[in-house]
Design a protein around this motif. Structure first.
Motif, PDB file in Angstrom:
ATOM      1  N   UNK B  35     -18.502 -21.213  84.022  1.00  0.00           N
ATOM      2  CA  UNK B  35     -19.773 -20.577  84.348  1.00  0.00           C
ATOM      3  C   UNK B  35     -20.547 -20.259  83.079  1.00  0.00           C
ATOM      4  N   UNK B  38     -21.976 -23.648  81.751  1.00  0.00           N
ATOM      5  CA  UNK B  38     -23.054 -24.206  82.576  1.00  0.00           C
ATOM      6  C   UNK B  38     -24.275 -23.292  82.526  1.00  0.00           C
ATOM      7  N   UNK B  39     -24.038 -21.987  82.408  1.00  0.00           N
ATOM      8  CA  UNK B  39     -25.170 -21.077  82.247  1.00  0.00           C
ATOM      9  C   UNK B  39     -25.906 -21.357  80.954  1.00  0.00           C
ATOM     10  N   UNK B  42     -28.045 -24.280  81.334  1.00  0.00           N
ATOM     11  CA  UNK B  42     -29.269 -23.926  82.044  1.00  0.00           C
ATOM     12  C   UNK B  42     -30.281 -23.294  81.115  1.00  0.00           C
ATOM     13  N   UNK B  45     -31.893 -25.879  78.999  1.00  0.00           N
ATOM     14  CA  UNK B  45     -32.919 -26.658  79.698  1.00  0.00           C
ATOM     15  C   UNK B  45     -34.213 -25.862  79.842  1.00  0.00           C
ATOM     16  N   UNK B  46     -34.083 -24.585  80.181  1.00  0.00           N
ATOM     17  CA  UNK B  46     -35.281 -23.763  80.344  1.00  0.00           C
ATOM     18  C   UNK B  46     -35.996 -23.623  78.999  1.00  0.00           C
TER      19      UNK B  46
ATOM     20  N   UNK C  78     -17.447 -25.567  91.053  1.00  0.00           N
ATOM     21  CA  UNK C  78     -18.172 -24.353  91.419  1.00  0.00           C
ATOM     22  C   UNK C  78     -19.642 -24.476  91.026  1.00  0.00           C
ATOM     23  N   UNK C  79     -19.885 -25.164  89.920  1.00  0.00           N
ATOM     24  CA  UNK C  79     -21.269 -25.322  89.476  1.00  0.00           C
ATOM     25  C   UNK C  79     -22.018 -26.265  90.425  1.00  0.00           C
ATOM     26  N   UNK C 220     -32.857 -26.381  84.845  1.00  0.00           N
ATOM     27  CA  UNK C 220     -32.308 -25.257  84.090  1.00  0.00           C
ATOM     28  C   UNK C 220     -32.092 -24.058  84.985  1.00  0.00           C
ATOM     29  N   UNK C 221     -33.100 -23.772  85.807  1.00  0.00           N
ATOM     30  CA  UNK C 221     -33.012 -22.625  86.709  1.00  0.00           C
ATOM     31  C   UNK C 221     -31.806 -22.767  87.644  1.00  0.00           C
ATOM     32  N   UNK C 223     -29.018 -24.433  87.122  1.00  0.00           N
ATOM     33  CA  UNK C 223     -27.786 -24.193  86.370  1.00  0.00           C
ATOM     34  C   UNK C 223     -27.580 -22.698  86.161  1.00  0.00           C
ATOM     35  N   UNK C 224     -28.652 -22.005  85.794  1.00  0.00           N
ATOM     36  CA  UNK C 224     -28.518 -20.575  85.523  1.00  0.00           C
ATOM     37  C   UNK C 224     -28.105 -19.830  86.796  1.00  0.00           C
ATOM     38  N   UNK C 226     -26.633 -21.022  89.414  1.00  0.00           N
ATOM     39  CA  UNK C 226     -25.288 -21.395  89.833  1.00  0.00           C
ATOM     40  C   UNK C 226     -24.234 -20.680  88.998  1.00  0.00           C
ATOM     41  N   UNK C 227     -24.573 -20.283  87.752  1.00  0.00           N
ATOM     42  CA  UNK C 227     -23.585 -19.615  86.910  1.00  0.00           C
ATOM     43  C   UNK C 227     -23.621 -18.110  87.092  1.00  0.00           C
ATOM     44  N   UNK C 230     -22.425 -17.291  91.310  1.00  0.00           N
ATOM     45  CA  UNK C 230     -21.683 -18.464  91.776  1.00  0.00           C
ATOM     46  C   UNK C 230     -21.582 -18.478  93.299  1.00  0.00           C
TER      47      UNK C 230
END
Ligand code: HEM
Ligand code: SF4
Ligand code: SF4
Lengths: 141, 64, 391
Positions: B35, B38-39, B42, B45-46, C78-79, C220-221, C223-224, C226-227, C230
């Motif tokens: 997590x 992957x965060x 994210x 990317x933003x 999970x992602x 990006x949003x 991914x964020x 989802x983390x 979860x």
């Protein structure tokens, strides 16, 4: 609102413009004779979409004695008919090139893109256009 | 010439970025921090989106 | 009243654009690409959905465990699960923005009704795929949703029991239930692509992707989200258990919240009524041609004598309303004498915009209530007018 609409030589700078019905709100913008408020030398023809305008009409305006001519469509991306303003911008680019070859100053043709709420910006842009034309001299006729 | 150079620089930057992402994902899987990585991806990317806006506002990239 | 409201909403919608463009460059305005954004999230849904599908087991005993396996043991499972869930929400936000923007900016009636109707059907299928997704996990929430849906369907007059049986695949929940749910999830999702063909068939190069900034930001949003939040399951479904409540996804499950205050059948009726109203929106409160003014100048007409078959109008019409057909007879004008093709306007598609008129170099197209001749006269009058004194 007094504006100068004459060239240094005193010839009036006449302009014929096309305004998309969906673009700038036209209430309170036009005199009964279809000239722009405060700019009696600028005649505006309202059209359903900027893409309706034939390049030939712009040429006709210049040939008939107008010092300049413009088309105003919606903000790019918001054309009611999806692509009218992009298409018109392209056509004007091509017309400018063609006119340049015929020794007509391409700056006599302008394209604007303003939305419902941009009345003032539109008027300012037309005024700036008229000022530029004044520097270029009156119409060809 | 300048166009080619800046395109190369951009390509290099993107390649490094991709490697960083791969590294982050391997790290996350290895240390059970999925997590987190992957965060971070994210956020990257933003940020990248923000860079595109900033570049445009600064006049570095033009309207196509 | 309603009409005034719409005018106000239109003005507000466009004012919002003015605000957005104070911050962002004009071509980055996300509201110009709501259809493209919906398509972006739909694509993410399909890709992440296929990955999840590879691990999913549609059976009463295996479903929950297979989703847990995906979430815990599959690398980044999970992602992917989170991305699938939040992409679904983002997708619904995007289509609702798209719906309201098209509505408030008057892009839904007359010749555009086909896009509106296909859009409403897309909305129905999207909603269906969205809520059946929550059935597949087979946790307590799935179980509650199933029993509420069965109650709602049973209360439909005449065909209710039959509908409920079709839904769960038999008189009650059985081994056929989850395969059926899986189909009810994936089937409508695939149908979306057929419907999109209908949605796009009258649009010339539809903008199906948003600009790169929004692709980056959107991914990006996801991914964020989802983390940070979860996606997880509730407790596994137990036969005979009656759980108290469940976490609500407000974009897809709101009708089930209504079931707290009304019988599930009424909640279903309300949803059906809303969607039915959506379908008739283009036909309520039609404007007269006078009210539509410059936007009702009549559908484009081809002047047979002058058309040369050059296809320029065909390439410019944004609504694919012009077809080129083999010319049945030569035209009259010199340029048209040797034509092979003739332009034909499909009336039901033409939105009366006049873009084709601007495209035609041969005076072969006209809008009936704004003829070339008259415009030329007005141009000449404007260009030569004596300096008017009045202001
Ligand atoms: C699956 C979801 C949907 C997707 C991916 C989608 C996508 C699109 C795209 C790409 C366009 C073309 C935009 C352009 O290039 O100008 C479009 C147009 C349109 N959409 Fe959708 N759409 C969806 C759902 C809907 C819904 C729910 C409605 C409303 C009920 C709707 C109503 C319309 C209308 C009226 C147009 C025509 C706009 C115009 O004529 O300018 N769509 N859609
Ligand atoms: S007026 Fe012309 S360009 Fe516009 S929709 Fe009709 S046929 Fe197409
Ligand atoms: S642009 Fe004019 S001449 Fe060419 S095909 Fe269309 S109607 Fe015919």
């Amino acid at each position: 609102m007094a504006t100068k609409t004459e060239t240094a030589q005193g010839t009036p700078v006449r302009v014929v413009g096309f305004l998309c019905d969906w673009a700038v709100r036209s209430e309170g913008l036009l005199n009964p004779d279809d000239t722009l408020v405060g700019m009696p030398h600028v005649t505006v023809i309202r059209v359903p979409c900027s893409g309706f305008v034939k390049p030939g009409w712009l040429e006709l305006a210049l040939r008939s004695g107008a010092a300049g001519t413009f088309v105003c469509g919606c903000p790019m991306g918001d054309c009611l008919n999806r692509e009218g303003n992009w298409i018109m911008e392209d056509r004007i680019d091509q017309l400018r090139k063609r006119l340049a070859r015929q020794k007509v100053d391409p700056d006599r043709i302008a394209f604007f893109a303003y939305g419902l709420h941009d009345q003032q910006a539109f008027l300012d842009a037309v005024q700036a256009f008229v000022d530029r034309l004044r520097a270029l001299g009156g119409g060809k006729a | 010439m300048r166009g080619a150079a800046s395109a190369l620089a951009l390509a290099g930057f993107l390649a490094v970025l991709a490697l960083v992402c791969v590294a982050a994902m391997v790290y996350g899987e290895w240390f059970d921090r999925r997590l987190l990585s992957s965060g971070a991806l994210g956020v990257l990317l933003v940020l990248y989106a923000a860079i595109v806006v900033l570049f445009r506002k600064a006049g570095i990239t033009a309207e196509e | 009243m309603y009409r005034r409201l719409l005018t106000g909403l239109q003005s507000a919608t466009l004012r919002l654009d003015v605000g957005i463009q104070r911050v962002l460059p004009q071509d980055f305005n996300p509201l110009y690409y709501t259809g493209g954004l919906a398509n972006l999230f739909l694509t993410v849904l399909v890709v992440s959905g296929i990955l999840i599908f590879l691990y999913y087991e549609p059976s009463l005993e295996g479903a929950y465990a297979s989703v847990e396996f995906l979430t815990r043991d599959v690398p980044y499972g999970v992602v992917f699960r989170g991305i699938h869930r939040y992409a679904a929400d983002a997708y619904m936000v995007a289509i609702l923005l798209h719906l309201f923007r098209n509505w408030f900016t008057d892009r839904y009636r007359e010749a555009r009704d086909s896009q509106w109707l296909s859009g409403m059907v897309l909305l129905v299928f999207s909603g269906l795929a969205g809520f059946t997704g929550y059935l597949l996990v087979w946790d307590e929430r799935s179980q509650m949703l199933t029993s509420l849906t069965v109650q709602a369907l049973r209360s439909v007059p005449l065909v209710g029991h039959w509908l409920a049986e079709v839904f769960v695949g038999g008189p009650g929940v059985s081994d056929t239930t989850l395969p059926r749910f899986l189909f009810l999830h994936v089937g409508p999702a695939m149908a979306l692509y057929v419907l999109l063909w209908w949605h796009y068939v009258r649009l010339r190069h539809p903008k199906i992707w948003p600009p790169a900034v929004w692709v980056l930001f959107g991914l990006g949003l996801l991914f964020i989200l989802a983390s940070v939040l979860p996606a997880t399951s509730g407790r596994p479904a137990q036969p005979g258990a009656s759980p108290e409540g469940f976490p609500v996804d407000w974009f897809y499950l709101w009708p089930y919240v209504l079931a707290r205050w009304m019988a599930p059948g009424w909640a279903l009726a309300l949803v059906v009524a809303l969607l039915a109203y959506g379908m008739v929106i283009p036909y309520t409160l039609r404007e007269t041609p006078e009210e539509r003014g410059l936007r009702a100048l009549g559908q484009a007409v081809v002047v047979d004598e002058n058309c040369t078959g050059c296809e320029l109008c065909y390439y410019d019409c944004p609504y694919n309303a012009i077809y080129m057909v083999p010319s049945p007879a030569p035209g009259k004008s010199r340029a048209a004498a040797n034509r092979k093709l003739l332009a034909v306007v499909v009336d039901s598609r033409c939105v009366e915009c006049g873009i084709c008129i601007g495209a035609c170099p041969f005076e072969a197209l006209e809008l009936p209530r704004m003829l070339d001749r008259d415009v030329q006269q007005r141009i000449q009058r404007g260009a030569q007018a004596p300096a008017a004194a009045a202001t």
